[in-house]
Every structure is written in C-alpha cells, then in structure tokens.
Design a protein around this motif. Structure first.
Motif, PDB file in Angstrom:
ATOM      1  N   ASN A 184     -19.150 -38.857  12.391  1.00 15.40           N
ATOM      2  CA  ASN A 184     -18.660 -37.497  12.546  1.00 15.40           C
ATOM      3  C   ASN A 184     -18.533 -37.245  14.043  1.00 15.40           C
ATOM      4  O   ASN A 184     -19.552 -37.258  14.766  1.00 15.40           O
ATOM      5  CB  ASN A 184     -19.640 -36.501  11.919  1.00 15.40           C
ATOM      6  CG  ASN A 184     -19.832 -36.747  10.427  1.00 15.40           C
ATOM      7  OD1 ASN A 184     -18.977 -36.414   9.633  1.00 15.40           O
ATOM      8  ND2 ASN A 184     -20.960 -37.350  10.062  1.00 15.40           N
ATOM      9  N   CYS A 185     -17.322 -37.026  14.509  1.00 10.55           N
ATOM     10  CA  CYS A 185     -17.057 -37.000  15.946  1.00 10.55           C
ATOM     11  C   CYS A 185     -16.949 -35.567  16.463  1.00 10.55           C
ATOM     12  O   CYS A 185     -16.243 -34.725  15.879  1.00 10.55           O
ATOM     13  CB  CYS A 185     -15.768 -37.752  16.269  1.00 10.55           C
ATOM     14  SG  CYS A 185     -15.822 -39.489  15.751  1.00 10.55           S
ATOM     15  N   LEU A 186     -17.649 -35.316  17.584  1.00 10.65           N
ATOM     16  CA  LEU A 186     -17.604 -34.026  18.262  1.00 10.65           C
ATOM     17  C   LEU A 186     -17.304 -34.274  19.728  1.00 10.65           C
ATOM     18  O   LEU A 186     -17.828 -35.214  20.324  1.00 10.65           O
ATOM     19  CB  LEU A 186     -18.936 -33.282  18.119  1.00 10.65           C
ATOM     20  CG  LEU A 186     -19.477 -33.058  16.699  1.00 10.65           C
ATOM     21  CD1 LEU A 186     -20.861 -32.423  16.750  1.00 10.65           C
ATOM     22  CD2 LEU A 186     -18.534 -32.173  15.908  1.00 10.65           C
ATOM     23  N   ALA A 187     -16.471 -33.392  20.325  1.00  9.80           N
ATOM     24  CA  ALA A 187     -16.125 -33.531  21.748  1.00  9.80           C
ATOM     25  C   ALA A 187     -16.428 -32.231  22.465  1.00  9.80           C
ATOM     26  O   ALA A 187     -16.251 -31.132  21.916  1.00  9.80           O
ATOM     27  CB  ALA A 187     -14.663 -33.911  21.903  1.00  9.80           C
ATOM     28  N   TRP A 188     -16.868 -32.355  23.715  1.00 11.18           N
ATOM     29  CA  TRP A 188     -17.204 -31.183  24.520  1.00 11.18           C
ATOM     30  C   TRP A 188     -15.918 -30.521  25.011  1.00 11.18           C
ATOM     31  O   TRP A 188     -15.059 -31.183  25.603  1.00 11.18           O
ATOM     32  CB  TRP A 188     -18.076 -31.598  25.683  1.00 11.18           C
ATOM     33  CG  TRP A 188     -18.521 -30.470  26.566  1.00 11.18           C
ATOM     34  CD1 TRP A 188     -18.100 -30.183  27.824  1.00 11.18           C
ATOM     35  CD2 TRP A 188     -19.470 -29.465  26.232  1.00 11.18           C
ATOM     36  NE1 TRP A 188     -18.717 -29.071  28.310  1.00 11.18           N
ATOM     37  CE2 TRP A 188     -19.583 -28.593  27.340  1.00 11.18           C
ATOM     38  CE3 TRP A 188     -20.227 -29.200  25.095  1.00 11.18           C
ATOM     39  CZ2 TRP A 188     -20.421 -27.498  27.339  1.00 11.18           C
ATOM     40  CZ3 TRP A 188     -21.060 -28.108  25.116  1.00 11.18           C
ATOM     41  CH2 TRP A 188     -21.164 -27.276  26.210  1.00 11.18           C
ATOM     42  N   GLY A 189     -15.815 -29.225  24.758  1.00  9.76           N
ATOM     43  CA  GLY A 189     -14.600 -28.509  25.114  1.00  9.76           C
ATOM     44  C   GLY A 189     -14.763 -27.573  26.278  1.00  9.76           C
ATOM     45  O   GLY A 189     -13.939 -26.667  26.464  1.00  9.76           O
ATOM     46  N   GLY A 190     -15.793 -27.724  27.073  1.00  9.04           N
ATOM     47  CA  GLY A 190     -16.000 -26.862  28.234  1.00  9.04           C
ATOM     48  C   GLY A 190     -17.152 -25.906  28.032  1.00  9.04           C
ATOM     49  O   GLY A 190     -17.920 -25.652  28.966  1.00  9.04           O
ATOM     50  N   ASP A 191     -17.268 -25.341  26.842  1.00 10.80           N
ATOM     51  CA  ASP A 191     -18.386 -24.445  26.583  1.00 10.80           C
ATOM     52  C   ASP A 191     -19.091 -24.742  25.266  1.00 10.80           C
ATOM     53  O   ASP A 191     -20.135 -24.185  24.977  1.00 10.80           O
ATOM     54  CB  ASP A 191     -17.911 -22.985  26.569  1.00 10.80           C
ATOM     55  CG  ASP A 191     -16.855 -22.746  25.510  1.00 10.80           C
ATOM     56  OD1 ASP A 191     -16.345 -23.750  24.949  1.00 10.80           O
ATOM     57  OD2 ASP A 191     -16.541 -21.577  25.237  1.00 10.80           O
ATOM     58  N   ARG A 192     -18.491 -25.586  24.453  1.00  6.09           N
ATOM     59  CA  ARG A 192     -19.110 -25.946  23.184  1.00  6.09           C
ATOM     60  C   ARG A 192     -18.480 -27.238  22.669  1.00  6.09           C
ATOM     61  O   ARG A 192     -17.454 -27.678  23.167  1.00  6.09           O
ATOM     62  CB  ARG A 192     -18.935 -24.835  22.157  1.00  6.09           C
ATOM     63  CG  ARG A 192     -17.487 -24.620  21.725  1.00  6.09           C
ATOM     64  CD  ARG A 192     -17.385 -23.639  20.578  1.00  6.09           C
ATOM     65  NE  ARG A 192     -17.867 -22.309  20.963  1.00  6.09           N
ATOM     66  CZ  ARG A 192     -18.096 -21.340  20.099  1.00  6.09           C
ATOM     67  NH1 ARG A 192     -17.889 -21.567  18.799  1.00  6.09           N
ATOM     68  NH2 ARG A 192     -18.516 -20.153  20.507  1.00  6.09           N
ATOM     69  N   PHE A 193     -19.147 -27.795  21.636  1.00  5.53           N
ATOM     70  CA  PHE A 193     -18.602 -28.968  20.977  1.00  5.53           C
ATOM     71  C   PHE A 193     -17.628 -28.539  19.892  1.00  5.53           C
ATOM     72  O   PHE A 193     -17.802 -27.482  19.246  1.00  5.53           O
ATOM     73  CB  PHE A 193     -19.718 -29.811  20.339  1.00  5.53           C
ATOM     74  CG  PHE A 193     -20.440 -30.685  21.320  1.00  5.53           C
ATOM     75  CD1 PHE A 193     -19.865 -31.870  21.768  1.00  5.53           C
ATOM     76  CD2 PHE A 193     -21.680 -30.315  21.814  1.00  5.53           C
ATOM     77  CE1 PHE A 193     -20.532 -32.672  22.664  1.00  5.53           C
ATOM     78  CE2 PHE A 193     -22.348 -31.106  22.712  1.00  5.53           C
ATOM     79  CZ  PHE A 193     -21.775 -32.301  23.152  1.00  5.53           C
TER      80      PHE A 193
END
Length: 823
Positions: A184-193
């Motif tokens: 399950n992939c999550l990426a950091w978007g600047g303020d949250r995943f």
C-alpha cells in the motif's frame, strides 16, 4: 464524513512510504502507528518485528525495545543499523520464508493462514520487517533480499513497513516499482501523506499520530507482558503415544521407528534407526532448549511401542541433576543400566560392557551365518536379541581430561559407532555444545548420520549440522528442533516440535509399562544403577548381603574382607582384607564426618559378620563425636545391637582403654600368640583425643619400644604407636578417622603413618593428597566420592562411600547376627 483507513491484513498488509526531508518525521510516526496497531490487533506473541533504522540509530523506535524485556524475539533482539547486520537480518527472514514454503506450505496450503488453521499449537507467528530511510546502509545483496521479501512474503506471513528517503540515490539495477507493486503506497505531498492509488488517491488521508511517549511505553509493555509465555509451545504427548491396547505392538527386527513430535500441520516426526545410514544420533541444544524433554519423550515412547525383548536402554547422564532417576523409581523394564550424575569411569565401564556385547553378537552371527538382527531372529526365533540404545547425555564429559578414560572412550565409541549398526547397537550422544578443545574425533561424529539440533549458537549450528547448514540458529522456542538424517546436509532438514511430556504424565506411562511387564512376566535381568549424586546405600550392597547370608558361622574367617562403598565402574565393590601382617591398619582422612562414619560402620559390620559372637572377637570404639552432632550416638547404638563384645569409650577414658589394648599386644607378642581372637580398635575423630597427641619430645619414639615396663609410665600416644606397629601381625587392627591431613600429622609422625597400609581419602588439597596417597588426584574428587589406596600393591581406586546405615536395616542385620549366636 470521515472513514477509517484500514490495511487489509493479512492479504495486503505491507506499506511503502515515500518522503523527502520534510516528511521523514511524519513517515517515522506513520510507521510507529502501523506497528502499534499490528501489535495490539493480533494475539500476544503472534507478531515479531525486525526493525532497521540506520539514520536514527534505533532512536526512532526505541520504545519498542521494551518488548525485549519480556521476549527478545519480539524485536529480533535489537534495532539494526549497520550494513552487515542489515544483511544478516534480511538473510534470516528469507531463510525463514524458504522454510515456510518448502516445509509448511508446499502444495498443500496456499498461505500461512491456511496452514495455521491446521497447525494449532505449532502455528507460525507473523513477521514484520520495518525499514526507515531506505536505502541508507543497504548493500546490493540486502536490496535484492528486500525485494524478495516484499514480493513473496505475504504468503509466508512476512510483511514490510518501509519508508523511502526520496533524496537518496536508489541502488544500481533497482526499481522502486519492485516494492510498490506489493505494498500500500503513500507519498508525502508537502503537508500530509496521500494514497498512490487510482481509486483512493482523491480521498484525503489523515494518519493517526502515535500516543504520547508515556502511554506509548505503557501499551508496548502491556503487549510484552501478555506475550511473555506465548513462545512456549506444548505438543501433547498423547498425540504421538500409542493407545494402551497398542503398547508393545511394534517389532524392532528390521528397524526402530518412534514418533517424537509434530512436523508441520498434519505430520509427525519419527526417529528412524536401523536401516541405511540412520544408525546413530547426535543431539545438541543449549540450556533450556528442550534436550532433556527430548530424551524423556524418546525413552518413554520407545518403551510404549516396543517390549523389553525388543529394545534395551543403557542410560548415562553426566550432568548434575537426576533426569534419569524416574526410570529407576518406576523400574523401567527396558533399562539395563541407569547412571545418574555418572563418573567418567563408570561411563567407560558401560562402553566396555557394550564392546563385549559387540564381540558376543559377532560370534553369534557367525555361528548362525547371519548378517544382522533380522537374520538372527529369523534363524533363532526363540532367542530374543533386543536392539540396544546407548544414550549418553553430556557425552563431552568423557573428554574433559587428556587421560586414559579419554583415550579408551574415544576408541570404544568409535568402534560402537562403526560396527554397532550390524549388531543392533545404536548410540545417541547428547550435549549442550560441541565446541571446546576436548571432544570426540570428528571422524567418529561423521559416522553419526542422524542429527537433532535444538536452539543453539551459530557456531554450534555449524558443528551439529554442517558448515553450510546453520538453520538451527533460527530456532526460537524450547522444544523446536531440526531432525536431519543426511549427516547434517541442508537438504536433510526437517523442522519439528518435540512433544511435551510432563513429569506426571511420564510417570503414569512408566507405571503402566511396569505393570504390563509384571503381568506378562518380562524379566530381562537386574537393572544396574549408579547414583553419583548421593552416597552409596549400604542396604543394597550385594557382597555385604552375601556375607551376612552366611550367618551363622561355625568359626571366624581367618582373613576377613570388609566393604566400605560401591565401585564407580561396573565391577566388584572395593574391599580390603584384614590379614595378620604388619601394616594392616586403616585410616580415613577428610572433612566428611557422615561419610567417614558410614565407611567405618560398614567395615565394622562386615568384620563382625565374619566372626561368631562366641569366638572372642572384640571391638573397641574410641568415639570422639559429640552427642549433639549428627550420628553422635551411632556407635553406642551399634554396640547395643551387636551380639559381639563391643566397648565404646569417650576421650577422657581413652588412655585407660589403650593401655589395656597395648597390654594385650605385649602379651601376644611375648607368648607368640598369633591365633588369639581378633581385636578391632576403632578411633572415630582422632583430633578429639588430646591424650593421643604426642608431646614434642615423643616424635622420635617408636624404633626401640618393645614390651611394656610396668615400672615405666608410657603415654597414651606411645601405646597407640605400639598398637599400630605390633598389633596387626597379632590380630589387633586399628581403624581410624581424622578430619584433616594436618591433624593426622600432628597426632602421628611420618614413621607411624607408614603403619597404615590401607588409606581412604576424601576431597583434600593437592599437597595433602600427594602426601597421603602419593597422588594429587584427591584434590579433584567431587561430593560422595573417595579414594582407596592400598600401600602393599600401590593401587588407587575411586569409589562411592557408604552413608551411615538406616536404623531399620541396622536392627534387622544385627538381629540376624544375634539369632545366629543363639542358633
């Protein structure tokens, strides 16, 4: 409306977090939350973490180390940071996966969940690999292993929680997609995943932060407390034991097969001996690994499946403890020899007995022109020829010293291992470790094809299995073992869980075996028992019993024998003969008052039994023991019970008594009376008799002392010298105990000490031992051991001294002597 974000466990529980510098702390927090959710969501002990934190040096996950206070395996011992350590931990996980695929799942189960449904108590726990700041400190090998774990781990119950530092350069020939497709992939978007998923990506994600540090630790410790005892697995012995109606239903002519425990979800692991190269067994495991449980399970189950005329046991236990005592207590009909806390010499004598059996069976086979046990039984069906199991626990004890025992044991074990297979003799060797300078030759161990490895160090895993097979280092719980019947080669590994046999269950089964043997009339001969953890039992002394059975005697035995203990080998008990010749006096030296009393009492009883009470034999006991000491009234009690002429005197009357004995010596000497009835002078605790200690001007006395001059005052010490020197040839013998060699030297000079040709030494320092028995060996004696030195032959023999006789037995024996006197 907010909805919970849930990981589909166990189908797809792995997580991949991609973050830059700003998102690194959030990634660590997300990992902590995921780990805590898994820990609290699964039953205690069913999840194990392997944590890799090369940047934080373990600080990011330090709260989880509280689990190690309860069970180190919950966190793989520690948090790993160095490249070499990371490689090793990933290798351990991939090896675990190989084992699950090849041993547990095979083609029978699709996933570990399906396997665990059938496995019950031997279910496999889940494994979670946590990696922070990948790929820092990951070698190319470690990266390949990580990809392998991510791609195949889910079927084996192995999952990954990985945070990737997007600023780091990825390893050569590595594509992050290899990890993404299995997580399950999550990426950091600047303020949250944010979800990296077409269906979920549009949904905002708010990951729950971990609890405050104090609460975090409290939760982790609560999980650890609940998981404290979950590693203990108990496979019921009933699962592998035969039903009562099936007892003794197997025939050992071709081989011996007996279940040991569970191998996977549906199978049992058998011990198979007697065909091919499967003839002998090597067993190794550290303290607490379950080696003793394995031996009890093996012995008991063999006893249930095979009758005493099918299998015999020779059991030797060198370690401290009483593991094999139950087979004596329950009179196991299969057991021919049981040694508890055995001496090396006794173990060697067992090997010598089996070596003689080897020769005897060889002659039998040649006589009947057969090649093996099955052939002999077919040719001579009426003559039982049981298979023999020689079980030696802590066999390394044979080789702790480079001496004759070491050399002989090496030769005999090698011969039994190489030749025993043809004659139905199987050797099982157990040890906590196979390392160390002294051991059985590797060429001999190489002939032992069956290996049972329990929990042990990596170095011992190499030794018990092979250089390329270290699977035993991954064993994690007591009773978990590897059965290998391919000389330790990797392809021969069969993991299994040893069945648990509690003391109560074991004793119930052994009682049933004993009752069945009694009912069916099985009597394969007397069990030979060696109990090195206690003093010898005078009530079970066979030679003394035979001596007493000859009562009543018509006349005295001219040169009576006396017994003082039991041998530490399979041989006759040590005995001394009291001939009428110079030097036939006995001295016991050592700070073991109870055993000294036992030795002197046994000798006194032996001598009394060989002289009719009306033959004039006298026993004079100078008793220096205090009334409030253990056994303080024992000599007085013996005097009351014996029908002989027995006198007990205390220290204040000793001078008067010795004067009378010395006068008798002088009378016999002057009249050349060498046939007068014997007199035995017993001095118990020489150091308590101050009157017997010579003055400074008396140490040169003795060379010219002849008959006693009535007009000259002779000290008690001089009278004792006269008795020791001239008494034995005239039938007056002295039996003496002194607590230390130093005290003995203070009471008797070196010339007088030469009058004691018979010497018994308990443990003492090397110098005193050398002075007393011309050898420092008494300094190495343990509890319940003594040495018998015969000066005339210059021989030394180790033995187990008798404990003082119990009151009931003493009354019975002396009653028989009194009855003989009136017959």
């Amino acid at each position: 409306m907010p909805m919970p974000a849930i990981l589909p466990f166990p189908e797809r529980a792995s997580v991949l977090l991609e973050a830059d510098r700003e998102g690194r702390d959030a990634a660590v927090a997300a990992l902590q939350t995921s780990m805590l959710r898994m820990l609290t969501g699964l039953p205690p002990g069913k999840l194990r973490l392997t944590i890799i934190d090369p940047v934080g040096l373990g600080d990011n996950f330090s709260a989880f180390m509280h689990l190690a206070d309860f069970d180190e395996l919950l966190v793989s011992g520690r948090i790993w940071t160095e490249s070499a350590h990371i490689d090793r931990q990933l290798a351990n996980l991939t090896e675990h996966m190989e084992n699950v695929f090849q041993t547990y799942l095979r083609n029978q189960f699709e996933t570990i969940e399906e396997y665990n449904e059938y496995a019950g108590e031997v279910a496999e726990p889940y494994q979670v690999l946590v990696v922070a700041n990948f790929p820092v400190n990951f070698s190319d090998t470690a990266v390949r292993r990580l990809v392998s774990i991510a791609s195949s781990g889910a079927r084996c119950g192995v999952y990954t929680l990985v945070s990737v530092d997007s600023r780091q350069q990825l390893p050569h020939n590595f594509d992050l997609e290899d990890l993404r497709q299995h997580a399950n992939c999550l990426a950091w978007g600047g303020d949250r995943f944010a979800w990296q998923d077409q269906q979920l990506g549009w949904l905002p994600l708010s990951i729950e932060p971990p609890p405050e540090p104090a609460e975090f630790v409290e939760i982790v410790r609560a999980v650890g407390e609940q998981a404290r005892d979950t590693r203990r697995v108990e496979v019921s012995f009933d699962r592998i034991a035969p039903a009562p109606e099936e007892y003794w239903g197997r025939d050992s002519r071709h081989s011996l097969d007996v279940p040991l425990g569970r191998a996977g979800a549906t199978k049992l692991q058998d011990l198979h001996l007697g065909s091919g190269t499967s003839q002998h067994v090597l067993i190794a495991g550290k303290t607490g690994s379950g080696k003793s449980s394995f031996l009890h399970t093996l012995i008991t189950n063999v006893s249930l499946y095979y009758a005493p005329d099918q299998v015999e046991f020779y059991l030797i236990d060198f370690k401290k403890g009483v593991e094999f005592k139950t087979y004596v207590t329950n009179r196991l009909p299969h057991a021919r020899v049981v040694a508890i806390e055995s001496d090396r010499e006794f173990g060697l004598s067992v090997l010598e007995r089996l070596d003689a059996m080897l020769a005897e069976r060889g002659d039998l086979f040649r006589k009947h022109e057969v090649q093996d046990v099955a052939g002999f039984r077919d040719a001579v069906p009426d003559e039982p020829l049981p298979r023999v199991l020689l079980i030696i626990d802590e066999f390394q004890e044979f080789f702790v010293e480079d001496d004759r025992v070491h050399q002989q044991a090496s030769l005999l074990l090698d011969r039994l291992v190489r030749q025993g297979r043809a004659f139905g003799i199987h050797v099982l060797l157990g040890s906590q470790t196979l390392g160390g300078a002294y051991s059985l030759a590797r060429s001999t161990l190489g002939q032992v094809a069956v290996r049972v490895a329990l929990q042990c160090s990596e170095s011992d895993a190499h030794l018990i299995l092979s250089e390329d097979n270290t699977a035993a280092r991954l064993l994690t719980r007591p009773g978990e073992a590897i059965y290998n019947d391919a000389n330790g080669l990797l392809e021969g590994n069969h993991p299994f869980q040893i069945a648990w046999l509690g003391d109560e269950t074991r004793d119930q089964r052994l009682v049933a075996v004993r009752e069945k043997a009694d009912a069916e009339g099985h009597n394969n001969g007397e069990m030979l028992v060696f109990e090195g953890n206690v003093s010898a039992d005078v009530t079970s002394s066979r030679p003394l019993a035979e001596c007493l059975s000859a009562v009543p005697l018509e006349k005295s035995v001219p040169s009576p024998l006396a017994w003082m203990g039991e041998a530490v080998q399979i041989k006759s008990a040590p005995a001394v003969r009291f001939r009428r010749q110079s030097g036939t006096n006995l001295v016991v030296v050592g700070q073991h008052p109870e055993q000294a009393l036992g030795v002197l009492e046994a000798i006194t009883l032996s001598l009394a039994a060989q002289h009719p009470p009306d033959a004039g034999c006298q026993i004079v006991v100078c008793d220096g023991s205090a009334a409030d000491e253990p056994g303080g009234e024992q000599w007085q009690r013996l005097a009351e019970l014996l029908p002989h002429q027995v006198e007990v005197v205390r220290p204040r009357k000793v001078a008067e008594t010795l004067a009378a004995v010395a006068a008798e010596v002088a009378r016999r000497d002057s009249q050349d009376d060498e046939t007068a009835a014997p007199v035995y002078l017993v001095i118990h605790h020489l150091g308590r008799f101050r009157d017997l200690r010579p003055g400074e001007d008396e140490f040169g006395f003795g060379s010219s002392f002849g008959g006693l001059d009535a007009e000259k005052t002779v000290s008690a010490s001089q009278q004792l010298v006269s008795i020791l020197r001239d008494g034995p040839a005239l039938g007056i013998h002295t039996l003496c105990w002194c607590d230390t060699y130093n005290n003995l030297n203070r009471w008797l000079n070196s010339q007088t000490l030469r009058e004691f040709e018979i010497r018994v030494a308990f443990q003492m320092n090397a110098s005193d031992s050398s002075n007393l028995i011309d050898s420092a060996i008494a300094s190495r004696l343990g509890d319940h051991r003594a040495l018998l030195y015969l000066g005339e032959q210059g021989t030394l023999e180790k033995f187990r001294p008798f404990a003082p006789p119990p009151e009931e037995w003493l009354e019975e024996i002396t009653g028989r002597l009194r009855a003989g006197a009136t017959a």
